[in-house]
Design a protein around this motif. Structure first.
Motif, PDB file in Angstrom:
ATOM      1  N   ARG A  11     -23.940 -21.368 -22.393  1.00  0.00           N
ATOM      2  CA  ARG A  11     -23.166 -20.397 -23.184  1.00  0.00           C
ATOM      3  C   ARG A  11     -24.105 -19.543 -24.035  1.00  0.00           C
ATOM      4  O   ARG A  11     -23.849 -18.369 -24.246  1.00  0.00           O
ATOM      5  N   GLU A  12     -25.201 -20.175 -24.517  1.00  0.00           N
ATOM      6  CA  GLU A  12     -26.185 -19.395 -25.275  1.00  0.00           C
ATOM      7  C   GLU A  12     -26.825 -18.328 -24.379  1.00  0.00           C
ATOM      8  O   GLU A  12     -26.994 -17.179 -24.788  1.00  0.00           O
ATOM      9  N   THR A  66     -38.245 -21.994 -31.253  1.00  0.00           N
ATOM     10  CA  THR A  66     -37.220 -22.715 -32.028  1.00  0.00           C
ATOM     11  C   THR A  66     -36.493 -23.724 -31.137  1.00  0.00           C
ATOM     12  O   THR A  66     -36.167 -24.817 -31.579  1.00  0.00           O
ATOM     13  N   ARG A 103     -21.819  -9.435 -34.523  1.00  0.00           N
ATOM     14  CA  ARG A 103     -22.946  -9.273 -33.593  1.00  0.00           C
ATOM     15  C   ARG A 103     -22.668  -8.129 -32.605  1.00  0.00           C
ATOM     16  O   ARG A 103     -23.549  -7.345 -32.279  1.00  0.00           O
ATOM     17  N   SER A 120     -33.153  -7.107 -32.464  1.00  0.00           N
ATOM     18  CA  SER A 120     -34.497  -7.673 -32.384  1.00  0.00           C
ATOM     19  C   SER A 120     -34.941  -7.938 -30.942  1.00  0.00           C
ATOM     20  O   SER A 120     -36.128  -7.957 -30.660  1.00  0.00           O
ATOM     21  N   LEU A 121     -33.976  -8.098 -30.028  1.00  0.00           N
ATOM     22  CA  LEU A 121     -34.349  -8.291 -28.614  1.00  0.00           C
ATOM     23  C   LEU A 121     -35.157  -7.105 -28.093  1.00  0.00           C
ATOM     24  O   LEU A 121     -35.997  -7.244 -27.212  1.00  0.00           O
ATOM     25  N   THR A 161     -24.438 -15.562 -23.721  1.00  0.00           N
ATOM     26  CA  THR A 161     -24.318 -14.707 -24.897  1.00  0.00           C
ATOM     27  C   THR A 161     -25.499 -13.738 -24.996  1.00  0.00           C
ATOM     28  O   THR A 161     -25.325 -12.556 -25.303  1.00  0.00           O
ATOM     29  N   LEU A 175     -29.675 -10.157 -33.525  1.00  0.00           N
ATOM     30  CA  LEU A 175     -30.375 -10.496 -32.276  1.00  0.00           C
ATOM     31  C   LEU A 175     -30.405  -9.326 -31.287  1.00  0.00           C
ATOM     32  O   LEU A 175     -31.414  -9.087 -30.621  1.00  0.00           O
ATOM     33  N   SER A 176     -29.273  -8.578 -31.216  1.00  0.00           N
ATOM     34  CA  SER A 176     -29.225  -7.478 -30.242  1.00  0.00           C
ATOM     35  C   SER A 176     -30.254  -6.398 -30.584  1.00  0.00           C
ATOM     36  O   SER A 176     -30.793  -5.748 -29.699  1.00  0.00           O
ATOM     37  N   ALA A 211     -20.869 -17.840 -27.733  1.00  0.00           N
ATOM     38  CA  ALA A 211     -21.655 -18.873 -28.390  1.00  0.00           C
ATOM     39  C   ALA A 211     -22.657 -18.198 -29.312  1.00  0.00           C
ATOM     40  O   ALA A 211     -22.922 -17.005 -29.181  1.00  0.00           O
ATOM     41  N   SER A 212     -23.164 -18.971 -30.237  1.00  0.00           N
ATOM     42  CA  SER A 212     -24.256 -18.467 -31.060  1.00  0.00           C
ATOM     43  C   SER A 212     -25.476 -19.326 -30.792  1.00  0.00           C
ATOM     44  O   SER A 212     -25.352 -20.461 -30.338  1.00  0.00           O
ATOM     45  N   LEU A 213     -26.634 -18.782 -31.072  1.00  0.00           N
ATOM     46  CA  LEU A 213     -27.864 -19.566 -30.859  1.00  0.00           C
ATOM     47  C   LEU A 213     -28.042 -20.506 -32.037  1.00  0.00           C
ATOM     48  O   LEU A 213     -28.250 -20.062 -33.174  1.00  0.00           O
ATOM     49  N   SER A 214     -27.943 -21.797 -31.743  1.00  0.00           N
ATOM     50  CA  SER A 214     -27.874 -22.778 -32.822  1.00  0.00           C
ATOM     51  C   SER A 214     -29.147 -22.839 -33.657  1.00  0.00           C
ATOM     52  O   SER A 214     -29.103 -23.230 -34.822  1.00  0.00           O
ATOM     53  N   ALA A 215     -30.281 -22.453 -33.090  1.00  0.00           N
ATOM     54  CA  ALA A 215     -31.534 -22.544 -33.846  1.00  0.00           C
ATOM     55  C   ALA A 215     -31.719 -21.356 -34.790  1.00  0.00           C
ATOM     56  O   ALA A 215     -32.647 -21.348 -35.589  1.00  0.00           O
ATOM     57  N   PHE A 216     -30.825 -20.357 -34.685  1.00  0.00           N
ATOM     58  CA  PHE A 216     -30.952 -19.151 -35.516  1.00  0.00           C
ATOM     59  C   PHE A 216     -29.870 -19.146 -36.594  1.00  0.00           C
ATOM     60  O   PHE A 216     -28.788 -19.691 -36.397  1.00  0.00           O
ATOM     61  N   THR A 245     -38.909 -11.889 -30.623  1.00  0.00           N
ATOM     62  CA  THR A 245     -37.634 -12.620 -30.618  1.00  0.00           C
ATOM     63  C   THR A 245     -37.586 -13.618 -29.459  1.00  0.00           C
ATOM     64  O   THR A 245     -37.139 -14.758 -29.624  1.00  0.00           O
ATOM     65  N   ASN A 247     -41.295 -10.254 -26.254  1.00  0.00           N
ATOM     66  CA  ASN A 247     -41.386  -9.798 -27.639  1.00  0.00           C
ATOM     67  C   ASN A 247     -41.225 -10.988 -28.598  1.00  0.00           C
ATOM     68  O   ASN A 247     -41.018 -12.134 -28.187  1.00  0.00           O
ATOM     69  N   GLU A 267     -29.597 -13.925 -38.328  1.00  0.00           N
ATOM     70  CA  GLU A 267     -30.484 -13.740 -37.160  1.00  0.00           C
ATOM     71  C   GLU A 267     -29.675 -13.561 -35.880  1.00  0.00           C
ATOM     72  O   GLU A 267     -30.034 -12.775 -35.007  1.00  0.00           O
ATOM     73  N   ILE A 308     -25.414  -9.537 -25.015  1.00  0.00           N
ATOM     74  CA  ILE A 308     -25.914  -8.627 -26.068  1.00  0.00           C
ATOM     75  C   ILE A 308     -27.097  -7.795 -25.584  1.00  0.00           C
ATOM     76  O   ILE A 308     -27.676  -7.041 -26.360  1.00  0.00           O
ATOM     77  N   ASN A 343     -36.831  -4.986 -30.227  1.00  0.00           N
ATOM     78  CA  ASN A 343     -37.723  -4.578 -31.333  1.00  0.00           C
ATOM     79  C   ASN A 343     -37.205  -3.340 -32.068  1.00  0.00           C
ATOM     80  O   ASN A 343     -37.988  -2.488 -32.489  1.00  0.00           O
TER      81      ASN A 343
END
Lengths: 227, 396
Positions: free
Chosen positions: B292-293, B11, A153, A110-111, B296, A107-108, A94-99, B4, B2, A103, B300, A113
């Motif tokens: 699922r989010e 968000t 990703r 930025s998680l 995911t 994400l991997s 899945a992808s994060l719908s708000a990003f 993110t 952090n 982004e 990662i 930093n």
């Protein structure tokens, strides 16, 4: 990089009955290996890949990367290992719908930093043909585009092990070829690639093959192998 | 956490605006009811404490017709021109077991230089008084000089300034501590000053009180006195009066106040429970939708703890925003409307001191947040133990 899986068994309970999705599987991969696991739906491929990627703890057996047993690591160390060394593309990622797509892909990094390698990300997006979608949100993307976002990703952090579960599902022939070519190029640079698929095209790129049947992993099936 | 992780929380909060704002509003209501519940209870307690010490008499004797049912006699005196015969005081002072008996005079003026509305005056006899003097002494320690008055805390006249009744000036010599009832808008004077006031009114053609008899008599008795017998004796001697035992009056007032307190606490409890239930349900639904989010994120490289932190962070954001909004709204409301509350409820209401108010505000801020975050804790724990394979397979 050496990935070693010994006697991996994963049991689930279905309607009160225990069953083994993976049964005493032994698995091995080196740096630069392009491994394909072939098997029918429900044969246990995804469960095995989850265990190899360090996201699902097997009921018994162990998985080691460079001699380090994954499931003896604590949550934080295992998460960091997944982040830095493993690029996992699950079947229904899945992808994060708000990003945005960009982004989601970074994400991997930025998680934790980490500095984002913009050139590398741009090159990945170009190779996968999704550069024009960088600022879109996942809900506006097709299944094939989302699949390529998940692949980008997984590759964003330059991992030395890539595990992909049906990476070309939802992709047309041309995009499937792009993905396999990309994986093959990465394998040549020393990245270990493990793919579970129905797609026989993948065998043309592999140097090691397995067959998964009813939870049992059978090495070097020969019929499709490119050994 | 952090940047993110915070961004994921933020968000997601705004990607479900109706759900998020609903939670904020609900938590705000819980905070308001909690804050007002505590302040209301503390204010009632403080008001009663002051009132109880102010009305430290065993018996209160008032003319027949004074309404004692709504306790206005306790809170503000009775200014309807009812007076007692002068002989009642002599009679009470000579009763067996009496330790103190003192008259009070309730006068309502038509106008005063200080105020737009009518001003009520309570006159007392400094020689015999045992209820007003101890209270007044906290702010005014000198002897009373005829022509001087002490004002309630809500009458905004400084010490040394003059207040004019019927064209006669009186000097303000003290301001009383707040009581939380209408006595805060009352002026206190000794009997000689009351007489001067009566004469000033008479010279202008007003009869502000009938014939100089006291409006009420307060009496204290030795321990073990049978108040039923005493009341009977007084009523046998005089027809047109009522004898009230302090206990009876306070029982009624306390019962009324207790009902208010119970109601307020029930409402606060209801909203707090609703916050817990709604947050639990909303987060169960939302995290199920987003399994699922979360899977995911785990793939990662997010830790399982981070997934739990995201759920807890979202409920913290919703309940925290609500608690801040509710506490601000409640604090401003209760301070702004306290006079209206006093006026309408007819029960003593005195805001607690600043440290108690701050402590209450802190409580109203934190309790709904703890309830909200606590309600999502179980879900956060479940998400922390998510099985990636199952989560990705569901709804795929």
């Amino acid at each position: 990089m050496i990935l070693n899986g010994n006697n991996i068994t994963k049991q689930y309970t279905r309607r009160g009955e225990k069953f083994s999705a993976v049964n005493n599987a032994d698995f091995f991969a080196w740096s630069g290996d392009f491994t394909v696991i072939f098997g029918e739906s429900g044969s246990g491929k995804s469960t095995l890949l989850n265990a190899l990627a360090g996201v699902t703890k097997p009921t018994s057996g162990n998985v080691e990367i460079d001699g380090q047993p994954l499931f003896s690591l604590n949550d934080e160390d295992l998460a960091r290992l997944r982040n830095e060394r493993i690029g996992y593309i699950p079947q229904n990622a899945a992808s994060l719908s708000a990003f945005t797509v960009a982004e989601n892909i970074t994400l991997s990094s930025s998680l934790y930093n980490k500095k984002i390698d913009k050139e590398h990300i741009k090159a990945l997006l170009d190779k996968l043909g999704i550069a024009h979608l960088a600022n879109e949100h996942p809900q506006n993307l097709s299944g094939g585009e989302l699949r390529r976002v998940a692949i980008a990703r997984a590759l964003a952090n330059k991992p030395d092990l890539i595990i992909a579960d049906e990476p070309t599902s939802n992709l047309d022939e041309e995009n499937s070829r792009k993905v396999y070519s990309l994986f093959a190029r990465l394998a040549r640079t020393g990245v270990a690639i493990i793919i579970a698929t129905h797609d026989k095209t993948a065998f043309g790129y592999s140097n090691r093959t397995y067959h998964m049947k009813s939870g049992t992993l059978i090495p070097d099936i020969g019929e499709y192998g490119n050994l | 956490m952090n940047h993110t992780t915070l961004k994921i929380i933020y968000t997601n909060f705004w990607s479900h605006p109706v759900r998020s704002l609903g939670l904020v509003i609900l938590t705000a209501i819980a905070s308001v009811t909690l804050l007002s519940g505590v302040i209301f209870s503390k204010s009632l307690d403080a008001g009663f404490e002051q009132l109880s010490s102010r009305m430290g008499a065993d018996l209160l004797i008032v003319p027949y017709g004074v309404d004692i049912q709504n306790q206005s006699i306790l809170l503000q005196g009775d200014f309807n021109h009812h007076t007692l015969p002068r002989e009642v005081l002599d009679f009470v002072q000579k009763l067996p077991g009496v330790t103190a008996a003192s008259p009070q005079f309730y006068i309502s003026t038509l106008s005063a230089s200080c105020c737009d509305k009518k001003v009520n005056i309570i006159g007392f006899d400094p020689k015999t008084d045992f209820t007003i003097k101890p209270w007044i002494r906290k702010t005014y320690k000198n002897n009373f000089i005829p022509g001087s008055v002490i004002v309630g805390s809500d009458i905004q006249i400084e010490n040394g300034e003059k207040i004019k009744f019927f064209d006669k000036e009186f000097t303000v010599v003290g301001t009383l501590e707040p009581l939380g009832n209408k006595l805060d808008q009352t002026i206190f004077a000794d009997v000689e000053t009351v007489e001067l006031l009566r004469q000033a009114a008479a010279s202008k053609g007003y009869n502000i009180s009938s014939e100089g008899g006291p409006s009420s008599i307060l009496a204290n008795f030795e321990e073990g006195t049978d108040f039923e017998k005493i009341s009977q004796k007084i009523q046998e001697q005089f027809n047109d009066l009522q004898v009230i035992q302090r206990k009876n009056i306070f029982d009624n007032v306390i019962a009324t106040a207790r009902s208010f307190k119970i109601a307020v606490w029930l409402i606060a409890g209801f909203f707090l429970f609703t916050v817990i239930a709604v947050i639990y349900i909303a987060f169960t639904v939302s995290t199920n939708e987003r399994k699922r989010e979360f899977a995911t994120l785990l793939i990662i490289g997010a830790t399982r703890k981070k997934l739990a932190d995201i759920v807890l962070g979202e409920s913290f954001l919703a309940s925290g925003s609500g608690a801040i909004a509710g506490t601000l709204f409640g604090a401003v409301g209760i301070i702004s409307f306290r006079f209206l509350i006093q006026e309408n409820l007819q029960i003593p209401f005195l805001l607690p001191n600043i440290s108690a108010i701050i402590l209450t505000i802190v409580g109203a801020l934190f309790i709904p947040v703890i309830a909200g975050v606590g309600a999502s804790y179980h879900i956060a724990k479940k998400i922390g133990n998510i099985d990636v394979y199952t989560a990705l397979k569901e709804d795929a």
